[in-house]
Design a protein around this motif. Structure first.
Motif, PDB file in Angstrom:
ATOM      1  N   THR A 100      -4.859   8.157   1.748  1.00 43.15           N
ATOM      2  CA  THR A 100      -4.078   8.660   0.630  1.00 43.15           C
ATOM      3  C   THR A 100      -2.923   7.731   0.322  1.00 43.15           C
ATOM      4  N   LEU A 101      -2.731   7.474  -0.948  1.00 44.17           N
ATOM      5  CA  LEU A 101      -1.565   6.739  -1.417  1.00 44.17           C
ATOM      6  C   LEU A 101      -0.605   7.788  -1.927  1.00 44.17           C
ATOM      7  N   LYS A 102       0.516   7.932  -1.229  1.00 43.13           N
ATOM      8  CA  LYS A 102       1.454   9.015  -1.554  1.00 43.13           C
ATOM      9  C   LYS A 102       2.395   8.625  -2.680  1.00 43.13           C
ATOM     10  N   SER A 103       3.163   9.573  -3.061  1.00 35.47           N
ATOM     11  CA  SER A 103       4.076   9.526  -4.191  1.00 35.47           C
ATOM     12  C   SER A 103       4.791   8.188  -4.374  1.00 35.47           C
ATOM     13  N   VAL A 104       4.761   7.744  -5.579  1.00 34.18           N
ATOM     14  CA  VAL A 104       5.489   6.556  -5.998  1.00 34.18           C
ATOM     15  C   VAL A 104       6.447   7.040  -7.081  1.00 34.18           C
TER      16      VAL A 104
END
Length: 133
Positions: A100-104
């Motif tokens: 998962t690529l979390k919040s940016v």
């Protein structure tokens, strides 16, 4: 004069906003690194240009899951501002992992390719590319 200044400022803001938007895709399985967890299973990590990191865990995974899996799908989670990529083994094989690529900050997903709403499924991860800031 004020209108001209405001128009110029608005155009510059648009250019800067477009300049910081980045295109990303789920990491290739070969770029995902796995680490054995103390209680069993494996954690997964892959770096993305720009300093962002994809991470995931599967407490029931075996060492072969990473080698046995290929890209399956990507999902965008608007509530958590994250993209999760799932990799699965062939039919009859339990191998499965996800990263998962979390919040940016100021996340802005603009689907490209085979996205259907917030879901994209294809054996080629590049078909599930997306943009973000």
């Amino acid at each position: 004069m004020k209108r001209a200044l405001l128009a110029g400022l608005s155009a510059m803001t648009g250019l800067v906003a477009n300049a910081i938007a980045a295109t990303a895709t789920c990491p290739p399985i070969q770029s995902i690194h796995q680490t054995a967890m103390a209680g069993g299973g494996y954690s997964y990590e892959a770096s993305q240009p720009g300093g962002l990191t994809w991470t995931g865990k599967n407490p029931s995974a075996t060492a072969s899951y990473l080698n046995d899996s290929t890209f399956h799908d990507a999902r965008y989670d608007a509530q958590n501002e994250a993209v999760t990529c799932t990799y699965k083994g062939p039919m009859g094989n339990d191998a499965q992992l996800s990263v998962t690529l979390k919040s940016v900050e100021e996340w802005n997903l603009t689907p490209i390719g085979y996205w259907k709403g917030t879901y994209c499924e294809d054996s080629d991860a590049t078909k599930c590319s997306f943009t973000h800031r």
